[in-house]
Motif scaffolding. Structure first.
Motif, PDB file in Angstrom:
ATOM      1  N   VAL A 127       0.838  -1.148  -0.006  1.00  0.00           N
ATOM      2  CA  VAL A 127       0.026   0.064   0.101  1.00  0.00           C
ATOM      3  C   VAL A 127       0.908   1.173  -0.019  1.00  0.00           C
ATOM      4  N   ALA A 128       2.068   1.176   0.637  1.00  0.00           N
ATOM      5  CA  ALA A 128       2.913   2.417   0.612  1.00  0.00           C
ATOM      6  C   ALA A 128       3.448   2.467  -0.794  1.00  0.00           C
ATOM      7  N   SER A 129       3.678   1.525  -1.474  1.00  0.00           N
ATOM      8  CA  SER A 129       4.126   1.452  -2.836  1.00  0.00           C
ATOM      9  C   SER A 129       3.016   2.186  -3.769  1.00  0.00           C
ATOM     10  N   TRP A 130       1.740   2.097  -3.353  1.00  0.00           N
ATOM     11  CA  TRP A 130       0.709   2.641  -4.215  1.00  0.00           C
ATOM     12  C   TRP A 130       0.555   4.387  -4.158  1.00  0.00           C
ATOM     13  N   GLY A 131       1.212   4.764  -3.181  1.00  0.00           N
ATOM     14  CA  GLY A 131       1.112   6.168  -2.719  1.00  0.00           C
ATOM     15  C   GLY A 131      -0.456   6.588  -2.387  1.00  0.00           C
ATOM     16  N   GLY A 132      -0.507   7.734  -2.718  1.00  0.00           N
ATOM     17  CA  GLY A 132      -1.872   8.188  -2.529  1.00  0.00           C
ATOM     18  C   GLY A 132      -2.379   8.286  -1.054  1.00  0.00           C
ATOM     19  N   ASP A 133      -3.640   8.104  -0.628  1.00  0.00           N
ATOM     20  CA  ASP A 133      -4.084   8.134   0.774  1.00  0.00           C
ATOM     21  C   ASP A 133      -4.667   7.111   1.258  1.00  0.00           C
ATOM     22  N   THR A 134      -4.904   6.129   0.500  1.00  0.00           N
ATOM     23  CA  THR A 134      -5.775   4.724   0.625  1.00  0.00           C
ATOM     24  C   THR A 134      -5.074   4.133   1.712  1.00  0.00           C
ATOM     25  N   TYR A 135      -5.908   3.882   2.827  1.00  0.00           N
ATOM     26  CA  TYR A 135      -5.520   3.145   3.776  1.00  0.00           C
ATOM     27  C   TYR A 135      -5.532   1.557   3.607  1.00  0.00           C
ATOM     28  N   VAL A 136      -4.920   0.771   4.609  1.00  0.00           N
ATOM     29  CA  VAL A 136      -4.970  -0.530   4.660  1.00  0.00           C
ATOM     30  C   VAL A 136      -5.304  -1.167   5.833  1.00  0.00           C
ATOM     31  N   SER A 137      -6.250  -1.951   5.918  1.00  0.00           N
ATOM     32  CA  SER A 137      -6.769  -2.639   7.269  1.00  0.00           C
ATOM     33  C   SER A 137      -6.272  -4.045   7.170  1.00  0.00           C
ATOM     34  N   VAL A 138      -5.749  -4.448   8.473  1.00  0.00           N
ATOM     35  CA  VAL A 138      -4.864  -5.650   8.534  1.00  0.00           C
ATOM     36  C   VAL A 138      -5.695  -6.423   9.802  1.00  0.00           C
ATOM     37  N   ASN A 139      -6.000  -7.668   9.566  1.00  0.00           N
ATOM     38  CA  ASN A 139      -6.484  -8.413  10.517  1.00  0.00           C
ATOM     39  C   ASN A 139      -5.387  -8.860  11.534  1.00  0.00           C
ATOM     40  N   LEU A 140      -5.833  -8.916  13.023  1.00  0.00           N
ATOM     41  CA  LEU A 140      -4.762  -9.464  13.991  1.00  0.00           C
ATOM     42  C   LEU A 140      -5.747 -10.255  14.720  1.00  0.00           C
ATOM     43  N   SER A 141      -4.996 -11.346  15.090  1.00  0.00           N
ATOM     44  CA  SER A 141      -5.666 -12.525  15.897  1.00  0.00           C
ATOM     45  C   SER A 141      -5.291 -12.234  17.454  1.00  0.00           C
ATOM     46  N   PRO A 142      -6.296 -12.704  18.035  1.00  0.00           N
ATOM     47  CA  PRO A 142      -6.366 -12.683  19.554  1.00  0.00           C
ATOM     48  C   PRO A 142      -4.955 -13.038  20.235  1.00  0.00           C
ATOM     49  N   ARG A 143      -4.305 -13.942  19.418  1.00  0.00           N
ATOM     50  CA  ARG A 143      -2.874 -14.441  20.057  1.00  0.00           C
ATOM     51  C   ARG A 143      -1.852 -13.248  19.923  1.00  0.00           C
ATOM     52  N   GLN A 144      -2.107 -12.739  18.728  1.00  0.00           N
ATOM     53  CA  GLN A 144      -1.058 -11.725  18.398  1.00  0.00           C
ATOM     54  C   GLN A 144      -1.110 -10.543  19.510  1.00  0.00           C
ATOM     55  N   LEU A 145      -2.272 -10.341  20.031  1.00  0.00           N
ATOM     56  CA  LEU A 145      -2.425  -9.176  20.986  1.00  0.00           C
ATOM     57  C   LEU A 145      -1.911  -9.798  22.400  1.00  0.00           C
ATOM     58  N   GLN A 146      -1.562 -10.927  22.481  1.00  0.00           N
ATOM     59  CA  GLN A 146      -0.869 -11.466  23.766  1.00  0.00           C
ATOM     60  C   GLN A 146       0.658 -11.706  23.677  1.00  0.00           C
ATOM     61  N   GLU A 147       1.265 -11.061  22.623  1.00  0.00           N
ATOM     62  CA  GLU A 147       2.499 -11.035  22.256  1.00  0.00           C
ATOM     63  C   GLU A 147       3.141  -9.747  22.733  1.00  0.00           C
ATOM     64  N   PRO A 148       3.886  -9.696  23.834  1.00  0.00           N
ATOM     65  CA  PRO A 148       3.983  -8.451  24.492  1.00  0.00           C
ATOM     66  C   PRO A 148       5.096  -7.426  23.652  1.00  0.00           C
ATOM     67  N   THR A 149       5.836  -7.871  22.300  1.00  0.00           N
ATOM     68  CA  THR A 149       6.333  -6.994  21.436  1.00  0.00           C
ATOM     69  C   THR A 149       5.602  -6.777  20.421  1.00  0.00           C
ATOM     70  N   LEU A 150       4.154  -6.879  20.387  1.00  0.00           N
ATOM     71  CA  LEU A 150       3.364  -6.453  19.180  1.00  0.00           C
ATOM     72  C   LEU A 150       3.474  -4.972  18.770  1.00  0.00           C
ATOM     73  N   VAL A 151       3.453  -4.243  19.771  1.00  0.00           N
ATOM     74  CA  VAL A 151       3.496  -2.837  19.382  1.00  0.00           C
ATOM     75  C   VAL A 151       4.539  -2.304  18.790  1.00  0.00           C
ATOM     76  N   HIS A 152       5.750  -2.810  19.357  1.00  0.00           N
ATOM     77  CA  HIS A 152       7.011  -2.687  18.776  1.00  0.00           C
ATOM     78  C   HIS A 152       7.295  -3.048  17.500  1.00  0.00           C
ATOM     79  N   ASP A 153       6.676  -4.276  16.986  1.00  0.00           N
ATOM     80  CA  ASP A 153       6.797  -4.972  15.795  1.00  0.00           C
ATOM     81  C   ASP A 153       6.057  -4.249  14.860  1.00  0.00           C
TER      82      ASP A 153
END
Ligand code: C2E
Ligand code: MG
Ligand code: MG
Ligand code: MG
Length: 280
Positions: free
Chosen positions: A102-128
């Motif tokens: 989406v960055a390569s497309w430029g413009g202001d189109t946003y991208v919505s990405v699905n996160l799994s519950p288990r990813q939210l339990q990963e302490p490094t998620l925000v950093h990643d």
């Protein structure tokens, strides 16, 4: 038919084996190497402004091209990836891929990405996630993270992470809204920006007050909380028209486009950013 072939190879991936615990274990094993074997791809489905059908964003949806089974649905393999832990690597790969695209497309189109519950339990998620934005050059305001209600109920750490994402300018959406069991009171305290109305409610729209009941209630709640609403699974022009009438701003569904490979999504974006050709 596999039974006509009568070979061990055909037996192993007999369609009846797609379900069941043994098949889960097999798929889980296969999934572990799927990234290295380049079997995963990301498709993009437009999120359109219901007033003019132009895309304002895209949802990233992963696909797995299994060497023997063909395309395996994420509804099938994401739960397995959750259980065997592959989801953390897989989820970050999808995020990196989608942000770079989406960055390569430029413009202001946003991208919505699905996160799994288990990813939210990963302490490094925000950093990643922040590292992915840095690496790909995508502005934080162009990223939305989709989370299901079930991932959030009674999860203080997860809720804190959402607040951190928002402090960095990343928006948060509740996916499949209305199908979980979170209380309405709970919602008022959640750090979120967007509610995605589950497609089961959109499917009930039929021009009657009864059909519109839940959708209307979600939209009213959403407005009161100053949230943006996205309707999922729009398949007919009638549904789109009714949603617009009810005050829903953004929609997604086969009526507009199926999930598309990047090149097709880009040409759709390019086409809709041009003025109507009838003027020339
Ligand atoms: P979701 O996040 O609710 O995504 C919307 C699903 O509805 C997608 O299914 C999409 O193809 C489908 N859809 C879109 N428009 C229509 C329509 O008009 N009618 C109908 N009947 N369906 C429509 P898909 O791509 O098979 O994904 C299924 C689920 O798998 C997603 O539901 C999401 O929960 C999960 N998923 C997909 N990609 C990822 C990912 O990268 N990470 C995680 N954690 N989950 C993912
Ligand atoms: Mg989603
Ligand atoms: Mg959804
Ligand atoms: Mg859904």
């Amino acid at each position: 038919q596999a039974k006509d072939l009568g070979t061990h190879g055909a037996q192993l991936y007999d369609p009846s084996m797609i379900d069941g615990r043994a098949a889960d274990a097999q798929l889980g094993d296969d999934l572990t190497g799927a990234l290295e074997r380049d079997e995963l791809t990301v498709l993009y489905q437009p999120l359109v402004d219901l007033s003019d059908s132009r895309p304002v964003g895209v949802e990233a949806l992963v696909r797995w091209q299994h060497p023997e089974l063909g395309v395996v649905s994420p509804a099938r393999f994401i739960p397995i990836a959750e259980r065997n832990g592959t989801i953390n690597t897989l989820g970050l790969w999808v995020l990196r891929e989608a942000c770079a695209q989406v960055a390569s497309w430029g413009g202001d189109t946003y991208v919505s990405v699905n996160l799994s519950p288990r990813q939210l339990q990963e302490p490094t998620l925000v950093h990643d996630v922040l590292a992915v934005l840095q690496l790909t050059g995508l502005e934080p305001g162009r990223l939305v993270l989709e989370i299901t209600e079930s991932a959030l109920v009674d999860d203080v750490a997860g809720t804190t992470m959402l607040a951190e994402f928002r402090a960095h300018g990343i928006r948060v959406a509740i996916d499949d809204f209305g199908t979980g069991y979170s209380s309405l009171h709970y919602l008022t305290r959640l750090p979120v920006d967007i509610l995605k109305i589950d497609r089961s409610f959109v499917a009930e729209l039929n021009g009657t007050p009864e059909g519109a009941g839940i959708t209307e209630a979600i939209l009213r709640l959403s407005h009161a909380l100053h949230l943006t609403t996205v309707a999922e699974g729009i398949e007919t022009t009638e549904q789109a028209a009714e949603l617009q009438l009810l005050g829903c701003g953004i929609g997604q569904g086969y009526l507009f486009a199926e999930p598309l490979p990047p090149s097709q999504m880009l040409s759709l974006l390019t086409r809709s950013s041009q003025p109507p050709s009838s003027l020339s």
